[in-house]
Design an enzyme around this catalytic site. Structure first.
Site, PDB file in Angstrom:
ATOM      1  N   GLU A   1     -60.683 -21.357  -0.804  1.00  0.00           N
ATOM      2  CA  GLU A   1     -61.218 -22.592   0.335  1.00  0.00           C
ATOM      3  C   GLU A   1     -61.528 -20.659   1.389  1.00  0.00           C
ATOM      4  O   GLU A   1     -62.393 -20.614   1.477  1.00  0.00           O
ATOM      5  CB  GLU A   1     -61.120 -23.519   1.427  1.00  0.00           C
ATOM      6  CG  GLU A   1     -60.294 -24.763   0.273  1.00  0.00           C
ATOM      7  CD  GLU A   1     -59.397 -24.698  -0.696  1.00  0.00           C
ATOM      8  OE1 GLU A   1     -59.213 -24.298  -0.514  1.00  0.00           O
ATOM      9  OE2 GLU A   1     -59.434 -26.361  -1.125  1.00  0.00           O
TER      10      GLU A   1
ATOM     11  N   HIS B   1     -54.053 -34.610   4.477  1.00  0.00           N
ATOM     12  CA  HIS B   1     -54.910 -34.628   3.871  1.00  0.00           C
ATOM     13  C   HIS B   1     -55.424 -35.464   4.547  1.00  0.00           C
ATOM     14  O   HIS B   1     -56.874 -36.296   4.591  1.00  0.00           O
ATOM     15  CB  HIS B   1     -55.039 -35.433   2.132  1.00  0.00           C
ATOM     16  CG  HIS B   1     -54.693 -34.077   0.721  1.00  0.00           C
ATOM     17  ND1 HIS B   1     -53.466 -33.972   1.385  1.00  0.00           N
ATOM     18  CD2 HIS B   1     -55.136 -34.559   0.198  1.00  0.00           C
ATOM     19  CE1 HIS B   1     -53.571 -33.135   0.072  1.00  0.00           C
ATOM     20  NE2 HIS B   1     -54.004 -33.358  -0.910  1.00  0.00           N
TER      21      HIS B   1
END
Lengths: 370, 324
Positions: free
Chosen positions: B60, B129
């Site tokens: 990322e 998450h």
């Protein structure tokens, strides 16, 4: 001699001999004027930073001041090879790169003084110099954080089919940051025209290389883990440095392949001027040894004397001009106005600055105004 | 008008912009050959090819930074985060680089990038998450943040965000991807910074963003049917820039307000709205400003409990009734 010192010295020996580099085509085509300009540019960086140090100590410059003194040859060599479309980005030790690509001492000194005439209007400070018109993208404060941006510059060049490369500088400490490893993998996998240059000055702040890297000798060897070519260069030898950089840049431009180049160098001052331990984690002898035997400017000057391109008088003239320019930049900075308080709210959003419809729609700021 | 789902509306927005502007590209994990982890980018790699729709390694920080660097050079990256929760490993790139580089360069640089992906709880995937970082992002001057609730808004706001010359953080929601609504074919934009009244009302204002808008609408229906109280639902759509006027206008009409927010309460989006109302509409209020937020703990896994951790119609109705 400390371990770090011997490592640096050994690297100098391991890299290509100066004889071979002198004969490199890229150096053979150097004109006397270009060689002298390289010397002048190095002196300009050193004299600029010495003035900056002086006025930092007088509290005219605040925050952090990471000096490049001792490393000047690297930015100068790299900038001398940029083809007008190549891009450059570096970390917070960024004054040398800024001057090397052609930013003026005045705008840079004024930035250090926090003045409206600074290159970033007094909004960035020492670590954040930018000149997109000169293909110079900063000037970034977080260790290693600029490397993914360098990846993006290289990506954009390839995307736009521009036959150029992106030069991304980082220090030896930065190689231990996760995003640097991510970027190496990415650059290799996507075959991006990225030249990553580790300016290895032996210390990540106060932590020597042997205390920070599992691979002790060649940080650039990490490239092997990413199937990327790598090499070493001696920052004290301008011809060699330039030949190695050129090789990496040409490869990037013509084959769109990345390269990791490690340059052995040394900084004479601390990590920043706020680094109170600058003379504790390394010996005075080590610092003196570099100044006496490895100084990139002195050695390049000696080379040009041997080539009979300079006389003692012309050397003095070059240095005097650099000193004068640096002093004038201080006068410019001191005479310049502070930024207008209203300017706190400009340069946050492009659309607001442009007064576009998007910039006028909805509240963008939530505090009191000045 | 065709009825399509939220993810298809986004997909149409990408297709429109990829066709219109050569500088637009999509990049992220599984966005190309896999068609997107949630199929938001379905078919785009086949149609536009590997140059424009790009799969990445799981890195990322690298691909967020790549987006910033490419945007500085004038490209228009649309960077997908499989979950906004994953932004945290690349936060430096978003906050320091995308968010600050314009300022630190004295306006020499701008970063026309969209960072997008789902940011929601409610799917039993545990705390890591289920983050909703719109408040962190909106706390960074230089970034823009939008959170559309409907397919129509998603498409119009996405096209506007791609054309915007600043970095826009686009907060989607996996629980909204399958929600349907009327969406025009072709291209249209919804400006950032304009809220939308999703339901007119007279007695109390519900202010929400993202999926909380749907919860607020359901609560408003029941409040009217069961208690005869008319709630107006203000959908923020855009968090920064923020349409303060529409919020204040609604409160001037209803004099009561409940803020509904799937974000956590401490320094959440609703906290900012509450502070704004206290400063600018104190005299309009007949009752305290109240909030219904996610219950203040990390997102729990257990299925029945996570349902009640997020704002529910029941909690909204109970809270609203205390105002009368």
């Amino acid at each position: 001699m400390t371990t770090a010192d011997s490592t640096q010295a050994e690297k100098s020996k391991k890299s290509t001999s100066s004889c071979v580099s002198t004969q490199a085509v890229i150096n053979l085509t150097l004109t006397p004027e270009q060689k002298i300009k390289a010397l002048a540019d190095m002196w300009r960086i050193r004299r600029f930073e010495q003035q900056a140090l002086k006025f930092y100590n007088q509290d005219k410059i605040a925050g952090f001041l990471h000096l490049y003194i001792g490393q000047e040859s690297i930015a100068v060599a790299a900038a001398s090879l940029m083809n007008g479309q190549d891009e450059m980005i570096t970390a917070y030790r960024d004054h040398g790169h800024a001057l090397a690509v052609g930013m003026s001492m005045e705008e840079c000194m004024a930035e250090l003084f926090g003045k409206a005439t600074g290159c970033s209007k007094g909004k960035g400070g020492s670590m954040h110099f930018f000149a997109p018109d000169k293909h110079y993208w900063g000037g970034h404060g977080i260790v290693g954080g600029q490397v993914p941006l360098g990846l993006g510059l290289a990506f954009a060049l390839k995307y736009k089919k521009i036959p150029a490369c992106a030069l991304c500088f980082l220090g030896d400490g930065a190689v231990n940051q996760g995003p640097v490893s991510e970027s190496l993998n990415f650059a290799s996998l996507f075959e991006l025209p990225l030249v990553i240059i580790i300016e290895n000055n032996g210390y990540s702040m106060g932590t020597s290389l042997e205390r920070s890297s599992s691979i002790q000798h060649y940080l650039a060897q990490r490239a092997e883990g990413f199937d990327m070519a790598w090499g070493l260069a001696n920052g004290s030898n301008y011809y060699e440095l330039r030949a190695k950089l050129h090789e990496a840049m040409e490869r990037a431009r013509s084959e769109s392949k990345p390269f990791l180049l490690e340059v052995a160098t040394y900084r004479y001052y601390g990590h920043s001027i706020a680094d109170a331990n600058a003379k504790k984690y390394r010996s005075a002898e080590e610092i003196e040894n570099y100044k006496a035997n490895h100084d990139p400017i002195i050695l390049w000057q000696k080379q040009l004397l041997e080539e009979k391109l300079l006389t003692e008088e012309s050397i003095t003239a070059i240095d005097e001009a650099a000193k004068k320019e640096a002093a004038a930049s201080v006068a410019f900075a001191e005479a310049s106005p502070w930024p207008d308080p209203e300017s706190i709210f400009s340069d946050v959003y492009y659309e607001v600055d442009q007064d576009s419809e998007a910039g006028r729609t909805g509240a963008h700021f939530f505090s009191d105004r000045v | 008008m065709p009825v399509i789902d939220y993810k298809t509306a986004l997909n149409q927005a990408f297709a429109e912009e990829l066709t219109r502007d050569e500088s637009v590209f999509l990049i992220g994990e599984e966005v190309a050959q896999y068609n997107g982890a949630y199929k938001v980018t379905k078919g785009l790699w086949e149609r536009f090819g590997s140059k424009r729709v790009i799969d990445t390694p799981i890195s990322e920080a690298a691909f967020l930074g790549l987006g910033v660097g490419a945007a500085m050079m004038g490209l228009r990256p649309v960077v997908e985060l499989m979950f906004w929760s994953f932004a945290y490993v690349g936060f430096d790139q978003i906050i320091n680089n995308a968010g600050c580089v314009r300022y630190m360069s004295g306006g020499l640089i701008n970063v026309p990038m969209v960072i997008r992906g789902p940011a929601n709880g409610g799917t039993n995937v545990g705390a890591t998450h289920s983050h909703t970082p719109e408040n962190f992002l909106a706390n960074t001057p230089g970034l823009k943040v939008v959170a559309p609730a409907t397919p129509y808004d998603a498409k119009g706001l996405m096209i506007a965000s791609i054309r915007d010359n600043d970095t826009v953080c686009f907060m989607e929601n996996t629980l909204l991807y399958g929600e349907t609504g009327e969406v025009p074919e072709g291209s249209y934009t919804i400006p950032l910074g304009v809220a939308d009244i999703k339901r007119e009302g007279t007695d109390v204002s519900f202010v929400a963003h993202g999926r909380a808008v749907l919860t607020a609408l359901a609560a408003a229906e029941r409040l009217e049917a069961e208690h005869g109280i008319s709630a107006e639902v203000v959908d923020l759509r855009s968090i920064r820039p923020l349409d303060e006027e529409t919020i204040l206008h609604s409160i001037a009409k209803t004099h009561r307000v409940v803020l509904i927010d799937e974000n956590k309460p401490f320094c959440g989006v609703s906290a900012q709205i509450a502070a704004m109302i206290a400063e600018k509409a104190f005299d309009q209020l007949d009752a305290p400003v109240l909030r219904v937020t996610a219950l203040d703990a990390p997102a729990i896994y257990s299925m029945p409990l996570e349902k009640i951790q997020l704002p529910t119609s029941e909690r909204i109705i109970a809270k609203a009734l205390t105002l009368f």
